[in-house]
Structures are given as structure tokens and as C-alpha cells.
Write a protein that holds these residues in place. Structure first.
Motif, mmCIF file in Angstrom:
data_model
loop_
_atom_site.group_PDB
_atom_site.id
_atom_site.type_symbol
_atom_site.label_atom_id
_atom_site.label_comp_id
_atom_site.label_asym_id
_atom_site.label_seq_id
_atom_site.Cartn_x
_atom_site.Cartn_y
_atom_site.Cartn_z
ATOM 1 N N VAL A 198 35.476 60.923 -16.960
ATOM 2 C CA VAL A 198 34.608 59.909 -17.577
ATOM 3 C C VAL A 198 33.556 59.436 -16.572
ATOM 4 O O VAL A 198 32.365 59.323 -16.900
ATOM 5 C CB VAL A 198 35.447 58.726 -18.095
ATOM 6 N N GLU A 199 33.981 59.170 -15.346
ATOM 7 C CA GLU A 199 33.054 58.722 -14.308
ATOM 8 C C GLU A 199 31.959 59.763 -14.064
ATOM 9 O O GLU A 199 30.765 59.417 -13.936
ATOM 10 C CB GLU A 199 33.819 58.469 -13.009
ATOM 11 N N THR A 200 32.341 61.036 -13.999
ATOM 12 C CA THR A 200 31.372 62.101 -13.720
ATOM 13 C C THR A 200 30.389 62.260 -14.871
ATOM 14 O O THR A 200 29.181 62.435 -14.658
ATOM 15 C CB THR A 200 32.102 63.422 -13.443
ATOM 16 N N ILE A 201 30.876 62.193 -16.089
ATOM 17 C CA ILE A 201 29.983 62.291 -17.249
ATOM 18 C C ILE A 201 29.009 61.116 -17.267
ATOM 19 O O ILE A 201 27.814 61.283 -17.572
ATOM 20 C CB ILE A 201 30.799 62.371 -18.550
ATOM 21 N N GLN A 202 29.485 59.951 -16.928
ATOM 22 C CA GLN A 202 28.596 58.784 -16.863
ATOM 23 C C GLN A 202 27.523 58.967 -15.790
ATOM 24 O O GLN A 202 26.361 58.608 -15.998
ATOM 25 C CB GLN A 202 29.415 57.520 -16.596
ATOM 26 N N ARG A 203 27.896 59.550 -14.649
ATOM 27 C CA ARG A 203 26.922 59.814 -13.587
ATOM 28 C C ARG A 203 25.871 60.821 -14.050
ATOM 29 O O ARG A 203 24.673 60.655 -13.781
ATOM 30 C CB ARG A 203 27.627 60.339 -12.342
ATOM 31 N N LEU A 204 26.311 61.872 -14.725
ATOM 32 C CA LEU A 204 25.383 62.873 -15.237
ATOM 33 C C LEU A 204 24.422 62.250 -16.246
ATOM 34 O O LEU A 204 23.203 62.492 -16.200
ATOM 35 C CB LEU A 204 26.151 64.021 -15.895
ATOM 36 N N THR A 205 24.961 61.449 -17.141
ATOM 37 C CA THR A 205 24.136 60.805 -18.162
ATOM 38 C C THR A 205 23.104 59.880 -17.532
ATOM 39 O O THR A 205 21.930 59.875 -17.927
ATOM 40 C CB THR A 205 25.026 60.023 -19.143
ATOM 41 N N ARG A 222 36.879 62.504 -27.374
ATOM 42 C CA ARG A 222 36.143 61.306 -27.805
ATOM 43 C C ARG A 222 35.724 60.467 -26.607
ATOM 44 O O ARG A 222 34.620 59.919 -26.569
ATOM 45 C CB ARG A 222 37.011 60.472 -28.748
ATOM 46 N N ALA A 223 36.605 60.358 -25.637
ATOM 47 C CA ALA A 223 36.281 59.588 -24.438
ATOM 48 C C ALA A 223 35.095 60.204 -23.711
ATOM 49 O O ALA A 223 34.209 59.493 -23.214
ATOM 50 C CB ALA A 223 37.492 59.513 -23.516
ATOM 51 N N ALA A 224 35.060 61.536 -23.645
ATOM 52 C CA ALA A 224 33.936 62.226 -23.006
ATOM 53 C C ALA A 224 32.649 61.980 -23.788
ATOM 54 O O ALA A 224 31.587 61.721 -23.198
ATOM 55 C CB ALA A 224 34.229 63.718 -22.917
ATOM 56 N N ALA A 225 32.737 62.060 -25.111
ATOM 57 C CA ALA A 225 31.561 61.811 -25.941
ATOM 58 C C ALA A 225 31.084 60.368 -25.784
ATOM 59 O O ALA A 225 29.882 60.106 -25.669
ATOM 60 C CB ALA A 225 31.880 62.115 -27.403
ATOM 61 N N ASP A 226 32.014 59.435 -25.764
ATOM 62 C CA ASP A 226 31.650 58.031 -25.604
ATOM 63 C C ASP A 226 31.013 57.771 -24.242
ATOM 64 O O ASP A 226 30.186 56.851 -24.089
ATOM 65 C CB ASP A 226 32.886 57.138 -25.773
ATOM 66 N N ALA A 227 31.401 58.580 -23.233
ATOM 67 C CA ALA A 227 30.830 58.422 -21.896
ATOM 68 C C ALA A 227 29.428 59.016 -21.805
ATOM 69 O O ALA A 227 28.729 58.802 -20.809
ATOM 70 C CB ALA A 227 31.734 59.078 -20.855
ATOM 71 N N ALA A 229 28.698 62.522 -23.050
ATOM 72 C CA ALA A 229 28.635 63.987 -23.105
ATOM 73 C C ALA A 229 27.840 64.439 -24.325
ATOM 74 O O ALA A 229 28.074 63.975 -25.442
ATOM 75 C CB ALA A 229 30.038 64.578 -23.142
ATOM 76 N N LEU A 230 26.908 65.364 -24.103
ATOM 77 C CA LEU A 230 26.033 65.829 -25.181
ATOM 78 C C LEU A 230 26.502 67.123 -25.815
ATOM 79 O O LEU A 230 26.168 67.398 -26.964
ATOM 80 C CB LEU A 230 24.600 66.022 -24.659
ATOM 81 N N PHE A 231 27.235 67.951 -25.068
ATOM 82 C CA PHE A 231 27.769 69.167 -25.683
ATOM 83 C C PHE A 231 29.276 69.205 -25.418
ATOM 84 O O PHE A 231 29.713 69.279 -24.285
ATOM 85 C CB PHE A 231 27.047 70.441 -25.242
ATOM 86 N N VAL A 232 30.027 69.076 -26.497
ATOM 87 C CA VAL A 232 31.474 68.923 -26.420
ATOM 88 C C VAL A 232 32.158 70.008 -27.251
ATOM 89 O O VAL A 232 31.897 70.137 -28.446
ATOM 90 C CB VAL A 232 31.917 67.534 -26.934
ATOM 91 N N ALA A 233 33.007 70.802 -26.596
ATOM 92 C CA ALA A 233 33.847 71.753 -27.318
ATOM 93 C C ALA A 233 35.105 71.001 -27.736
ATOM 94 O O ALA A 233 35.864 70.529 -26.888
ATOM 95 C CB ALA A 233 34.197 72.949 -26.448
ATOM 96 N N VAL A 234 35.310 70.873 -29.036
ATOM 97 C CA VAL A 234 36.375 70.020 -29.546
ATOM 98 C C VAL A 234 37.665 70.780 -29.826
ATOM 99 O O VAL A 234 38.662 70.164 -30.213
ATOM 100 C CB VAL A 234 35.913 69.266 -30.805
ATOM 101 N N ASP A 235 37.655 72.106 -29.612
ATOM 102 C CA ASP A 235 38.897 72.872 -29.772
ATOM 103 C C ASP A 235 38.675 74.299 -29.309
ATOM 104 O O ASP A 235 37.553 74.684 -28.952
ATOM 105 C CB ASP A 235 39.399 72.849 -31.218
#
Length: 253
Positions: A198-205, A222-227, A229-235
Motif C-alpha cells: 500500500v505504501e509503495t502504491i501510494q508513493r507511485l501515485t 481492493r486495498a491496492a486500488a484504494d491506494a 493502483a491503476l492497473f489491477v489483475a483481480v484473479d
């Protein structure tokens, strides 16, 4: 014939979230089925599968008629492997295990023609539609999307510098190897690992760099998306198949 547009790259530039599925089943029918399910992108994985470049091209063809973007992960940050995939028609690549700014620059060089890079020149590849795309070699870079995968604490230490490198279109956080590098092998759901993701995604954003992530754990996705993340593989295709098969078996036991 015009150069095909890269919808995925355009969406990232526009800040539009793109939802995908990870694909490791080396079968065109499987890819075609998933390409028709409404996901924005599919990741064709040649790093942790026996898929070779010739097979990857067949999978690209299977996805092509559908409104989804196939992204290919080569086995390594190797200019020969990257060249073959690009010549085979891949426009979006996810380069695994990038550890430093120098390795990031090497990946950029591998997807660009001279004098800006080191990609070998071929005038009659599938990428140029066998010569039908006018000025392909000059214009190819416009639609190539380069994603880098950071998978260790060491790589994350170089995050700020990597984000400034021209030609990097997105940074993907690999949870499994990151967990291993943090001493939690096989436990990507460990609280310390989740917090670092989460911290790293927030830094990237915050740096304006599109961030990517993969998890079959929907809470973590969801946590990654909320942080941010623009491209998320969900499965993952194999996980989807196994879960469904096991659930159906249990219904009948």
C-alpha cells in the motif's frame, strides 16, 4: 495500414483504472474465452510458464479480435526475448524483477529503436503487419507500453529514480517475491507485506507513475486500488479454474 492503437497505454495516461486477469494456461481457446469476458487487459505470462515466444504470438492472435489489451511478461529483462515478443506483435510488456534504475534503462533501450535504444530493426515482422504499416520503425514507440515489475525491498529503494526514467509507462508491484524478500516467503498476506504494498502504491501515485498489482485476494486487490493502483489483475486463470472445480466438487460430495 495504420499503427494499431494501444488502448491500455492511452487509458493509463488518462488515469483510467484498468482491470485484468493473469493468464498462464498456454492455450489460445482459454485466452479467447477470457478476452471475451470484458476485462480491460490480460497478462500472458512467459516467466513462470512453459510459454515460448512462438506460443505467445498465437495467444496474442487469439485476443486480438476482442476489446482487451494483451500484455506479455517475458521471462527476464533480456533484450533478445523482448525483441522477439515485440516483433511478434506485442505492444505492451511487463518486465520482471527490475532491481535498479540501470536495469530500468536497459528495459527502455530494449523496446526502442536506435538511436534512442537497442531494438534490432526488422522491416517485415508481424508487428509491422509484414511491412504494411508505413513508417512502423519510426512510429512503433508511440504505442509501445513498458511496465516494470518491482519485486524486492532493494528494488523499492530505487523507486524514486525509476519513476523519473523516460519511457517507463507503469510500475507493477509483485507481491510474492516482495514477501519473500521481506522474510515472509509464501505469505504475501502478511501485515508487513500488505503495508509495504500500500505504501509503495501510494508513493507511485504521488509521483504520477501508474501503479499495478495482482492478487486473487479481493480484499488486498481492493486495498491496492484504494491506494491508487491503476492497473489491477483481480484473479488468475488457473486460480479461477481450480476454485470453481473444487467448489463444484464440494457441492456434490
Amino acid at each position: 495500414m495504420d499503427l494499431p492503437k494501444n488502448r491500455f497505454k492511452a487509458a493509463l495516461k488518462a488515469g483510467q483504472r484498468q482491470i485484468g486477469v493473469w493468464c498462464s494456461i498456454p492455450d489460445p481457446n482459454s485466452i479467447e474465452l477470457l478476452a471475451n469476458c470484458g476485462y480491460d487487459w490480460l497478462l500472458i505470462d512467459t516467466e513462470h510458464t512453459p510459454i515460448e515466444s512462438t506460443e505467445a504470438v498465437a495467444l496474442l492472435r487469439a485476443a486480438e479480435p476482442y476489446p482487451t489489451t494483451p500484455i506479455v511478461r517475458p521471462g527476464w529483462n533480456d533484450m533478445v526475448d523482448i525483441k522477439r515478443l515485440l516483433d511478434g506483435g506485442a505492444q505492451s510488456l511487463l518486465i520482471p524483477y527490475v532491481q535498479s534504475a540501470d536495469e530500468a534503462r536497459a528495459a527502455v533501450a530494449a523496446v526502442r529503436y536506435p538511436p534512442r535504444g537497442m531494438r534490432g530493426v526488422s522491416g517485415l515482422s508481424r508487428a509491422s503487419r509484414f511491412g504494411a504499416i508505413k513508417d512502423y520503425n519510426i512510429r512503433a514507440e508511440e504505442e509501445i507500453c513498458l511496465l516494470l515489475q518491482l519485486e524486492t525491498l532493494e528494488a523499492i529503494e530505487h523507486l524514486d529514480e525509476i519513476c523519473t526514467i523516460d519511457g517507463v509507462d507503469g510500475v507493477f508491484i509483485g507481491p510474492a517475491d516482495l514477501a519473500a524478500s521481506m522474510g515472509h516467503l509464501g505469505n504475501a498476506g502478511h501485515p508487513e507485506v500488505r503495508a509495504k504494498i500500500v505504501e509503495t502504491i501510494q508513493r507511485l501515485t504521488a509521483a504520477g507513475m501508474p501503479a499495478g498489482f495482482l492478487s486473487a485476494d479481493q480484499e488486498m486487490a481492493r486495498a491496492a486500488a484504494d491506494a491508487g493502483a491503476l492497473f489491477v489483475a483481480v484473479d488468475l486463470d488457473t486460480a479461477l479454474l481450480r476454485r470453481s472445480a473444487v467448489a463444484r466438487r464440494e457441492e456434490w460430495r
